[in-house]
Design an enzyme around this catalytic site. Structure first.
Site, mmCIF file in Angstrom:
data_model
loop_
_atom_site.group_PDB
_atom_site.id
_atom_site.type_symbol
_atom_site.label_atom_id
_atom_site.label_comp_id
_atom_site.label_asym_id
_atom_site.label_seq_id
_atom_site.Cartn_x
_atom_site.Cartn_y
_atom_site.Cartn_z
ATOM 1 C CB THR A 72 -1.057 -0.073 1.136
ATOM 2 O OG1 THR A 72 -1.950 1.023 0.980
ATOM 3 C CG2 THR A 72 -0.449 -0.051 2.516
ATOM 4 C CE LYS A 114 -2.686 0.983 -2.528
ATOM 5 N NZ LYS A 114 -4.107 1.340 -2.498
ATOM 6 C CG ASP A 134 -7.168 -0.332 -3.611
ATOM 7 O OD1 ASP A 134 -7.253 -0.975 -2.557
ATOM 8 O OD2 ASP A 134 -6.256 0.490 -3.840
ATOM 9 C CB ALA A 192 -8.680 12.020 -11.094
ATOM 10 N N GLY A 193 -7.231 10.261 -8.175
ATOM 11 C CA GLY A 193 -5.956 9.740 -7.688
ATOM 12 C C GLY A 193 -5.891 8.232 -7.846
ATOM 13 C CG ASN A 216 -9.069 15.234 -9.479
ATOM 14 O OD1 ASN A 216 -9.311 14.958 -8.310
ATOM 15 N ND2 ASN A 216 -7.842 15.405 -9.923
ATOM 16 N NE ARG A 217 -6.564 19.809 -5.476
ATOM 17 C CZ ARG A 217 -5.815 19.684 -4.397
ATOM 18 N NH1 ARG A 217 -5.984 20.507 -3.392
ATOM 19 N NH2 ARG A 217 -4.923 18.715 -4.301
ATOM 20 N N GLY A 254 -16.948 3.753 4.111
ATOM 21 C CA GLY A 254 -15.660 3.417 3.511
ATOM 22 C C GLY A 254 -15.118 2.041 3.869
HETATM 23 N N1 LIG Z 1 -11.421 2.198 1.980
HETATM 24 C C1 LIG Z 1 -10.322 1.738 1.416
HETATM 25 O O1 LIG Z 1 -10.092 0.521 1.359
HETATM 26 C C2 LIG Z 1 -9.361 2.715 0.758
HETATM 27 C C3 LIG Z 1 -8.402 2.251 -0.166
HETATM 28 C C4 LIG Z 1 -7.541 3.178 -0.765
HETATM 29 C C5 LIG Z 1 -7.639 4.538 -0.442
HETATM 30 N N2 LIG Z 1 -8.564 4.953 0.467
HETATM 31 C C6 LIG Z 1 -8.712 6.404 0.793
HETATM 32 O O2 LIG Z 1 -8.956 7.114 -0.404
HETATM 33 C C7 LIG Z 1 -8.477 8.446 -0.327
HETATM 34 C C8 LIG Z 1 -7.674 8.799 -1.575
HETATM 35 O O3 LIG Z 1 -6.543 7.937 -1.672
HETATM 36 P P1 LIG Z 1 -5.610 7.907 -2.976
HETATM 37 O O4 LIG Z 1 -4.638 6.794 -2.758
HETATM 38 O O5 LIG Z 1 -6.444 7.931 -4.221
HETATM 39 O O6 LIG Z 1 -4.847 9.329 -2.836
HETATM 40 P P2 LIG Z 1 -4.214 10.204 -4.024
HETATM 41 O O7 LIG Z 1 -3.758 9.359 -5.141
HETATM 42 O O8 LIG Z 1 -3.247 11.100 -3.339
HETATM 43 O O9 LIG Z 1 -5.445 11.102 -4.573
HETATM 44 C C9 LIG Z 1 -6.038 12.101 -3.764
HETATM 45 C C10 LIG Z 1 -7.273 12.670 -4.459
HETATM 46 O O10 LIG Z 1 -7.901 13.620 -3.579
HETATM 47 C C11 LIG Z 1 -7.949 14.911 -4.229
HETATM 48 N N3 LIG Z 1 -7.735 15.972 -3.240
HETATM 49 C C12 LIG Z 1 -6.834 15.986 -2.232
HETATM 50 N N4 LIG Z 1 -6.922 17.161 -1.562
HETATM 51 C C13 LIG Z 1 -7.897 17.885 -2.157
HETATM 52 C C14 LIG Z 1 -8.447 19.194 -1.927
HETATM 53 N N5 LIG Z 1 -8.013 19.968 -0.920
HETATM 54 N N6 LIG Z 1 -9.446 19.614 -2.721
HETATM 55 C C15 LIG Z 1 -9.908 18.830 -3.739
HETATM 56 N N7 LIG Z 1 -9.407 17.597 -4.013
HETATM 57 C C16 LIG Z 1 -8.425 17.148 -3.235
HETATM 58 C C17 LIG Z 1 -6.815 14.875 -5.238
HETATM 59 O O11 LIG Z 1 -7.049 15.864 -6.222
HETATM 60 P P3 LIG Z 1 -5.815 16.422 -7.120
HETATM 61 O O12 LIG Z 1 -5.590 15.379 -8.191
HETATM 62 O O13 LIG Z 1 -6.310 17.705 -7.654
HETATM 63 O O14 LIG Z 1 -4.641 16.544 -6.200
HETATM 64 C C18 LIG Z 1 -6.964 13.429 -5.757
HETATM 65 O O15 LIG Z 1 -8.042 13.306 -6.634
HETATM 66 C C19 LIG Z 1 -7.666 8.498 0.977
HETATM 67 O O16 LIG Z 1 -8.475 9.124 1.944
HETATM 68 C C20 LIG Z 1 -7.446 7.049 1.345
HETATM 69 O O17 LIG Z 1 -7.374 6.861 2.742
HETATM 70 C C21 LIG Z 1 -9.446 4.085 1.052
#
Ligand SMILES: NC(=O)c1ccc[n+]([C@@H]2O[C@H](COP(=O)([O-])OP(=O)(O)OC[C@H]3O[C@@H](n4cnc5c(N)ncnc54)[C@H](OP(=O)(O)O)[C@@H]3O)[C@@H](O)[C@H]2O)c1
Length: 266
Positions: free
Chosen positions: A67, A71, A108, A133-134, A156-157, A244
């Protein structure tokens, strides 16, 4: 009791203290009566290739989870990966085969889709707004398209990332209408927050909650806190709310089956 027969599994992350996978997977091992244990392993990014090389030589290792932040890099360190993992550009589960080969897949998104289906919200035929879109959004978007949503709008932002992700998913699933859009939730069956907005108390909302309508599903992937602000507002407005933790619990079974080399489904 750990004995000389116990099969070893791991979760690699950096940091690793916050992960919940050991509790969830060790409970599954216990429920299934398996002599197996999954332990946390904190590994720096630079050391990841060495860790992979070492695991090839661990004859009693069944596999490991990777993780944040590993990844994407892990995809390139496997000997073989699934088509889905290749298309998403990341792996999160790796099976160690008897000859030491490391084979990876990504659960995921499939875990998220299975969680929805288990709650009576199978995404087939639905119009879905995916906010974010992360990394998590890429896996979820791919799995939603794979599950046959009618349309997928990604907001996405950073708009360019939404456009790029929509184009990639649309290429793999030409029968699904995949576009980049804004965060207006009107007209969608399901709205999914896959951003990290909601983890901190002062975060703004990921999309305009005042436009939500009763009967829509609002799904969250954040696990801490268990209830984010958007979930509370959605519930007040008569929306169905999907927590979640479903994403983790439903992908955990898939991960275990995959690492054991059993049929794992989608
Ligand atoms: N439940 C589960 O099993 C599971 C599994 C994986 C992840 N998650 C959760 O999913 C979330 C995202 O994880 P990730 O791995 O995808 O992270 P990531 O790749 O860093 O992506 C983060 C996303 O959030 C957006 N974002 C962050 N700050 C923002 C703000 N201030 N305003 C608007 N948009 C914002 C980013 O937009 P930009 O592209 O514009 O930066 C991007 O789309 C986390 O909270 C993580 O804990 C949960």
């Amino acid at each position: 009791m750990i004995t000389g027969h116990t099969q070893l599994f791991g979760i690699i992350a950096n940091p690793v203290a916050q992960v919940r996978t050991p509790q969830v997977l060790n409970t599954i091992f216990e429920q299934r009566g398996l002599d197996a244990i999954l332990v946390p392993m904190q590994v720096d990014t630079e050391a990841l290739p060495k860790a992979f090389e070492a695991f090839r030589g661990f004859n009693n290792m069944g596999g490991f989870i990777v993780t944040v932040p590993h990844k994407t890099i892990a995809l390139h360190l496997c000997d073989e990966v699934s088509v889905a993992a290749q298309n998403i550009g990341a792996v999160n589960t790796i099976r160690r085969e008897e000859n030491g080969r490391l084979v990876g897949d990504m659960f995921d998104g499939r875990g998220f889709v299975r969680g929805l289906a288990a709650e009576g919200w199978g995404p087939g035929g639905r119009h879905v707004l995916l906010v974010g879109a992360g990394g998590a959004a890429a896996a979820i978007g791919y799995a939603l398209a794979e599950a046959g949503v009618r349309s997928l709008t990604i907001a996405n932002r950073t708009r360019a990332k939404a456009e790029n992700l929509a184009a990639r998913i649309g290429e793999f699933f030409p029968a699904v209408r995949v576009v980049a859009g804004d965060t207006n939730p009107q007209g969608f069956d399901m709205i999914i927050n896959s951003t990290s907005l909601g983890m901190r108390a002062g975060d703004e909302l990921p999309f305009p909650a005042d436009l939500l309508k009763s009967g829509q599903l609002v799904a969250e992937i954040i696990m801490k806190p268990e209830r984010t602000k958007i979930m509370d507002i959605a519930a007040e407005r008569g929306c169905h709310v999907h927590e979640g933790f479903h994403m983790l619990t439903h992908q955990a079974e898939l991960m275990v089956n995959y690492m054991l080399g059993q049929e794992y489904g989608v």
